[in-house]
Design a protein around this motif. Structure first.
Motif, PDB file in Angstrom:
ATOM      1  N   SER A   1       1.286  -1.294   0.020  1.00 25.54           N
ATOM      2  CA  SER A   1       0.017   0.206   0.116  1.00 25.54           C
ATOM      3  C   SER A   1       0.492   1.322  -0.363  1.00 25.54           C
ATOM      4  CB  SER A   1      -0.772   0.244   1.154  1.00 25.54           C
ATOM      5  OG  SER A   1      -1.699   1.361   1.716  1.00 25.54           O
TER       6      SER A   1
ATOM      7  N   SER B   1      -0.515   3.959   1.160  1.00 22.64           N
ATOM      8  CA  SER B   1      -1.764   5.138   1.103  1.00 22.64           C
ATOM      9  C   SER B   1      -0.717   6.345   2.094  1.00 22.64           C
ATOM     10  CB  SER B   1      -2.339   4.504   1.754  1.00 22.64           C
ATOM     11  OG  SER B   1      -2.565   3.754   2.891  1.00 22.64           O
ATOM     12  N   THR B   2       0.284   6.000   2.737  1.00 21.08           N
ATOM     13  CA  THR B   2       1.085   6.751   3.958  1.00 21.08           C
ATOM     14  C   THR B   2       2.316   6.911   2.996  1.00 21.08           C
ATOM     15  OG1 THR B   2       2.303   4.339   4.499  1.00 21.08           O
ATOM     16  CG2 THR B   2      -0.104   4.954   5.829  1.00 21.08           C
ATOM     17  N   PHE B   3       2.434   7.109   2.306  1.00 24.02           N
ATOM     18  CA  PHE B   3       3.891   7.415   1.183  1.00 24.02           C
ATOM     19  C   PHE B   3       3.729   8.780   1.308  1.00 24.02           C
ATOM     20  CE2 PHE B   3       6.647   4.220  -1.276  1.00 24.02           C
ATOM     21  CZ  PHE B   3       5.806   3.465  -0.482  1.00 24.02           C
ATOM     22  N   LYS B   4       4.346   9.656   1.537  1.00 19.39           N
ATOM     23  CA  LYS B   4       4.069  11.253   1.344  1.00 19.39           C
ATOM     24  C   LYS B   4       4.193  11.598   0.096  1.00 19.39           C
ATOM     25  CE  LYS B   4       4.759  12.657   5.568  1.00 19.39           C
ATOM     26  NZ  LYS B   4       3.751  12.332   6.425  1.00 19.39           N
TER      27      LYS B   4
ATOM     28  N   ARG C   1       0.695   8.245  -3.819  1.00 17.62           N
ATOM     29  CA  ARG C   1      -0.600   8.676  -4.051  1.00 17.62           C
ATOM     30  C   ARG C   1      -1.594   8.168  -4.449  1.00 17.62           C
ATOM     31  NH1 ARG C   1      -0.287  10.631   2.017  1.00 17.62           N
ATOM     32  NH2 ARG C   1      -2.529  10.458   1.996  1.00 17.62           N
TER      33      ARG C   1
ATOM     34  N   GLU D   1      -1.967   4.566  -5.638  1.00 15.62           N
ATOM     35  CA  GLU D   1      -2.873   3.622  -4.647  1.00 15.62           C
ATOM     36  C   GLU D   1      -4.299   4.005  -4.861  1.00 15.62           C
ATOM     37  OE1 GLU D   1      -3.886   1.735  -1.368  1.00 15.62           O
ATOM     38  OE2 GLU D   1      -1.640   1.939  -2.016  1.00 15.62           O
TER      39      GLU D   1
ATOM     40  N   ASP E   1       7.735  16.860   6.499  1.00 14.09           N
ATOM     41  CA  ASP E   1       8.201  16.474   7.298  1.00 14.09           C
ATOM     42  C   ASP E   1      10.279  16.257   7.292  1.00 14.09           C
ATOM     43  OD1 ASP E   1       8.619  13.907   6.398  1.00 14.09           O
ATOM     44  OD2 ASP E   1       7.455  12.685   7.543  1.00 14.09           O
TER      45      ASP E   1
END
Length: 168
Positions: A5, A7-10, A15, A18, A149
């Motif tokens: 997945s 979905s948490t990639f920056k 994204r 996904e 981040d």
């Protein structure tokens, strides 16, 4: 085999992948952008197995690219209507289409893009909305966004150093 997945990639490209899913999803979106909306139409066009088509349509609906609408009550039948997010995939598809045709031998090009009113060939180009300049890898960099981040800042610094030709 379980798919990774994103979905948490920056990264917005990860994204987006996904959200879209896989090659079947891209082909389903292609057909929807050409006016198809029903399960049997997609299946006939793509020659895709019903179970795979069901999963892909559910994923695209869950991701907000399609809205599922009842068009027949007995038996219940649904059509898949593109949302704004789904219609926004159009330039991505045109870029893939153009790239694909550009890298085929001329005698293998089976379908071309044309203006709906004139029939004249079309050749899409990604341009900057503000300056009107075409995007090129040589003059486009990444910069941190509001959700960046420390890892994103570090990656961008590394990419900038590579772009400018020195070690970070």
């Amino acid at each position: 085999m379980q798919r990774t997945s994103f979905s948490t990639f920056k990264c917005p490209a990860a994204r987006a992948l996904e959200s879209v899913g896989d090659w079947w999803s891209i082909l389903i979106l292609r057909d929807a952008l050409q006016g198809l909306s029903r399960f049997d139409e997609f299946q006939k066009s793509l020659g895709i197995a019903p179970n795979i088509l069901t999963r892909r349509l559910k994923h695209l609906t869950d991701e907000g690219l399609f809205e599922r609408r009842l068009y027949q009550e007995r038996p219940p039948r649904y059509e898949y209507v593109l949302t704004g997010k789904g219609r926004d995939f159009f330039p991505v598809l045109m870029a893939l289409f153009t790239w694909g045709n550009r890298h085929l031998p001329a005698e293998e090009v089976a379908v071309r893009l044309a203006d709906a009113n004139t029939g004249e060939d079309r050749d899409p180009l990604l341009i900057d909305r503000v300056t009107g300049r075409a995007f090129q890898p040589e003059d486009t960099i990444l910069v941190p966004g509001p959700a960046a981040d420390d890892a994103v800042h570090e990656r961008i610094a590394q990419m900038k150093a590579w772009f400018l030709g020195f070690d970070a």
